[in-house]
Design a protein around this motif. Structure first.
Motif, PDB file in Angstrom:
ATOM      1  N   THR A 104       0.805  -1.222   0.000  1.00  0.00           N
ATOM      2  CA  THR A 104       0.000   0.000   0.000  1.00  0.00           C
ATOM      3  C   THR A 104       0.841   1.277   0.000  1.00  0.00           C
ATOM      4  OG1 THR A 104      -0.172   0.078   2.407  1.00  0.00           O
ATOM      5  CG2 THR A 104      -1.842  -1.207   1.272  1.00  0.00           C
ATOM      6  N   ARG A 105       2.154   1.119   0.063  1.00  0.00           N
ATOM      7  CA  ARG A 105       3.073   2.264   0.016  1.00  0.00           C
ATOM      8  C   ARG A 105       4.261   1.849  -0.868  1.00  0.00           C
ATOM      9  NH1 ARG A 105       1.252   6.975   1.874  1.00  0.00           N
ATOM     10  NH2 ARG A 105       3.397   7.627   2.273  1.00  0.00           N
ATOM     11  N   TYR A 144      10.509  -0.269  -0.914  1.00  0.00           N
ATOM     12  CA  TYR A 144      11.869   0.259  -0.919  1.00  0.00           C
ATOM     13  C   TYR A 144      12.945  -0.774  -1.204  1.00  0.00           C
ATOM     14  CZ  TYR A 144       9.792   4.568   0.751  1.00  0.00           C
ATOM     15  OH  TYR A 144       9.037   5.702   0.838  1.00  0.00           O
ATOM     16  N   GLY A 189       6.999   0.750   2.604  1.00  0.00           N
ATOM     17  CA  GLY A 189       6.701   1.968   3.340  1.00  0.00           C
ATOM     18  C   GLY A 189       5.447   1.867   4.201  1.00  0.00           C
ATOM     19  N   ASP A 190       4.728   0.734   4.122  1.00  0.00           N
ATOM     20  CA  ASP A 190       3.559   0.539   4.987  1.00  0.00           C
ATOM     21  C   ASP A 190       3.908  -0.265   6.241  1.00  0.00           C
ATOM     22  OD1 ASP A 190       3.724  -2.080   4.084  1.00  0.00           O
ATOM     23  OD2 ASP A 190       1.910  -1.998   2.871  1.00  0.00           O
ATOM     24  N   ASN A 191       5.205  -0.287   6.581  1.00  0.00           N
ATOM     25  CA  ASN A 191       5.732  -0.957   7.789  1.00  0.00           C
ATOM     26  C   ASN A 191       5.682  -2.484   7.718  1.00  0.00           C
ATOM     27  OD1 ASN A 191       5.586   1.716   8.473  1.00  0.00           O
ATOM     28  ND2 ASN A 191       4.228   1.454  10.216  1.00  0.00           N
ATOM     29  N   SER A 192       5.373  -3.034   6.559  1.00  0.00           N
ATOM     30  CA  SER A 192       5.212  -4.482   6.425  1.00  0.00           C
ATOM     31  C   SER A 192       6.393  -5.160   5.746  1.00  0.00           C
ATOM     32  CB  SER A 192       3.988  -4.793   5.569  1.00  0.00           C
ATOM     33  OG  SER A 192       2.810  -4.432   6.227  1.00  0.00           O
ATOM     34  N   VAL A 227       3.871  -9.745   7.614  1.00  0.00           N
ATOM     35  CA  VAL A 227       3.969  -9.209   8.974  1.00  0.00           C
ATOM     36  C   VAL A 227       3.639  -7.725   8.869  1.00  0.00           C
ATOM     37  CG1 VAL A 227       5.433  -8.872  10.994  1.00  0.00           C
ATOM     38  CG2 VAL A 227       5.795 -10.846   9.514  1.00  0.00           C
ATOM     39  N   SER A 228       2.457  -7.319   9.394  1.00  0.00           N
ATOM     40  CA  SER A 228       1.971  -5.975   9.106  1.00  0.00           C
ATOM     41  C   SER A 228       2.641  -4.870   9.917  1.00  0.00           C
ATOM     42  CB  SER A 228       0.459  -5.907   9.248  1.00  0.00           C
ATOM     43  OG  SER A 228       0.122  -6.117  10.584  1.00  0.00           O
ATOM     44  N   GLU A 229       3.063  -5.138  11.142  1.00  0.00           N
ATOM     45  CA  GLU A 229       3.793  -4.103  11.871  1.00  0.00           C
ATOM     46  C   GLU A 229       5.199  -4.617  12.178  1.00  0.00           C
ATOM     47  OE1 GLU A 229       3.106  -0.749  13.138  1.00  0.00           O
ATOM     48  OE2 GLU A 229       1.715  -0.896  11.474  1.00  0.00           O
ATOM     49  N   SER A 242       7.917  -0.062  13.268  1.00  0.00           N
ATOM     50  CA  SER A 242       6.895   0.955  13.536  1.00  0.00           C
ATOM     51  C   SER A 242       6.926   2.081  12.500  1.00  0.00           C
ATOM     52  CB  SER A 242       7.060   1.501  14.944  1.00  0.00           C
ATOM     53  OG  SER A 242       8.288   2.177  15.042  1.00  0.00           O
ATOM     54  N   GLN A 243       7.907   2.055  11.595  1.00  0.00           N
ATOM     55  CA  GLN A 243       7.948   3.046  10.512  1.00  0.00           C
ATOM     56  C   GLN A 243       8.382   2.369   9.215  1.00  0.00           C
ATOM     57  OE1 GLN A 243       9.712   6.920  11.517  1.00  0.00           O
ATOM     58  NE2 GLN A 243       9.692   6.296  13.653  1.00  0.00           N
ATOM     59  N   ASP A 244       8.585   3.182   8.164  1.00  0.00           N
ATOM     60  CA  ASP A 244       9.016   2.664   6.851  1.00  0.00           C
ATOM     61  C   ASP A 244      10.145   1.640   6.984  1.00  0.00           C
ATOM     62  OD1 ASP A 244       7.435   4.691   5.884  1.00  0.00           O
ATOM     63  OD2 ASP A 244       9.004   5.663   4.698  1.00  0.00           O
TER      64      ASP A 244
END
Lengths: 181, 337
Positions: B253-254, B257, B273-276, B299-301, B304-306
């Motif tokens: 969703t972002r 990278y 970039g969606d922390n995943s 792994v969605s989180e 905690s950032q990009d």
């Protein structure tokens, strides 16, 4: 005398180390179960989330409206470069993320400072907001001759990071985002 | 191999953004670098026993954007926003910077050693890709300056067996380079299909496939075709052509990278970039010319950032390193179910 000072310093250093250790331990403990959902966390209701979204929107507009134009003695709000309905907060419930979309309207369609304005908005919001948000900044559609080019540049995190390590560019941005007493 | 990705350990130390992490070729050491201008070397141990081995702090004036180990494991190269590349080795018993390469006009964004170790590639916001020849006694000589891209170049990688170089750019394309008959480096191919910046790319273990990750939130798989291939893919007068055979969309969703293709398990992992962190696997019985991939773990989180970089351990199966804007380096293990 010298002895006293050095021993005081030693004590201080020890204290710092201990504090650091305590913080680290606490932090590490919290970190251990990170991939699974915390079972005691209570899911926020839709109303609470909507309220939070509104709050965040107001908070962000408050942050950006006082940014100064790079060359005129006026704020972005005075010049209508930023406006309240240009800030949109999207709450992605399944991802626990807030996406903030900020639109701005450069004063003239060939404004050479549009990139700098975009950069100032990004840096000020990132520094002022405690919440973990994803930020997208765009020029108002049709408001600039090189709109796409600028949008790409101000949303490229690597370019933004490098720009902020450029001393002269950083000085200009710092001046724009400095709060008046 | 399907399963769950679990954190083994979380390595703290960097302050600010951690941009890149790179495994030593023996798989027992991990290097990381970032905004704090430092490079950190971590000893990798199973379980949560990994520790900081060494801190290299005086090599660069600005952000250290990328690092890479040579295949022999003797040297580490670091690329920085200060426009230089530093070469580190521990021949004296401790890691020291023994060469600094200058030439790029501004930020150097990526660095990569060729398989043979005789060449180094670098790229920069100045739109160029440089190939350096590696001589003995820390001598490096520029062998080519390649200006094929029209915008800044984000990443360079070498083919795993041959001296073929690939670069990804802000101009939305990927370029491939080889030495021609006169030993001149030339661009031998352009891969266009992404609609925004190509942040990263990785070869599979054979080198016949490439995966690219982009700001357009998709991954693309490219297959190599040789002249006279039975599929009838036009190669014209080139030695080969890489053609896009699959686009993986709808997951990220972002911006994506980084991407890494495991040479032990064939799994693809992405940093987003969606922390995943997401893991993709080619489906069984998938057609080589029209492959399909499924997301086998998400792994969605994960941070905690990009997330800026992911890399599979080259020796220990299923072990992955990641690093993020949140200042952490994490090590993960893919557990089979």
């Amino acid at each position: 005398m010298i002895l006293t000072i050095s021993s005081l310093l030693m004590m201080f250093a020890n204290l710092m180390q201990q504090t650091k250790k305590i913080i680290q331990e606490k932090y590490l403990k919290n970190d251990s179960g990170n991939t699974t959902a915390n079972p005691i966390a209570i899911e926020a209701t839709d109303e609470q989330l909507d309220e939070k979204t509104h709050e965040l929107k107001d908070q962000i507009y408050d942050i950006i409206r006082t940014i100064k134009d790079p060359e005129k003695p006026a704020t972005l709000e005075d010049l209508s470069v930023v406006y309240e309905n240009g800030v949109e907060v999207i709450n992605q419930r399944n991802l626990k993320l807030y996406t903030v979309r900020i639109e701005f309207n450069p004063t003239v369609p060939h404004c050479s400072l549009a990139t700098l304005i975009g950069l100032s908005i990004r840096i000020k919001v990132i520094r002022s907001i405690l919440e973990n948000v994803k930020l997208d900044i765009y020029i108002k559609e049709g408001a600039h001759t090189t709109e796409e080019e600028i949008n790409k540049q101000i949303n490229d995190k690597e370019r933004v990071a490098a720009a902020m390590e450029n001393p002269s560019l950083r000085d200009v941005v710092e001046k724009c985002i400095k709060e008046e007493e | 191999m399907t399963g769950k990705l679990k954190t083994i350990c979380s390595l703290k130390g960097h302050s600010g953004i951690v941009w890149n992490a790179s495994w030593h070729p023996k798989g027992q050491m991990l290097a990381s670098c970032g905004e704090d201008k430092t490079i950190r070397l971590w000893n990798y141990k199973d379980g949560d026993k990994s520790t900081l081995k060494c801190l290299l702090a005086d090599g660069h004036q600005r952000t250290v954007r990328a690092i890479a180990w040579s295949y022999c494991g003797q040297s580490l190269a670091s690329a920085s926003f200060d426009a230089t590349i530093a070469i580190w080795d521990n021949k004296s018993g401790q890691f020291e910077c023994n060469a600094t390469l200058e030439g790029h006009e501004n930020e150097v964004k990526s660095v990569a050693w060729s398989r043979s170790g005789s060449m180094l590639a670098t790229c920069s916001r100045d739109k160029s890709v440089w190939v350096w020849e590696v001589w003995e006694d820390n001598e490096y000589e520029c062998a080519a300056v390649l200006n094929a891209h029209s915008q800044d170049v984000k990443k360079v990688v070498w083919h795993p067996h041959e001296d073929i170089l690939a670069s990804a750019s802000y101009d939305n394309s990927v370029k491939l380079y080889m030495e021609d008959a006169d030993k001149e480096w030339t661009c031998v191919g352009t891969l266009s299909s992404h609609t925004s910046t190509v942040w990263s790319l990785a070869f599979d273990k054979t080198g016949d496939r490439l995966v690219t990750s982009s700001d357009d939130r998709t991954l693309k798989i490219w297959q190599k075709y040789l002249p006279g291939n039975p599929e009838g893919i036009s190669v014209k007068d080139a030695n080969f052509v890489y053609k896009c055979v699959c686009t993986i969309s709808g997951f990220h969703t972002r911006p994506i990278y980084d991407v890494t293709w495991c040479h032990l398990t064939d799994l693809i992992a992405t940093a987003c970039g969606d922390n995943s962190i997401r893991i993709f696997k080619e489906e069984d019985l998938s057609d080589r010319n029209q492959p399909s991939f499924s997301c086998v773990s998400h792994v969605s989180e994960a941070h905690s950032q990009d997330i800026n970089s992911v890399q599979w351990n080259p020796v220990v199966k299923g072990v992955l390193a990641s690093c993020s804007d949140d200042g952490l380096v994490k090590i993960w293990k893919m557990e089979s179910t």
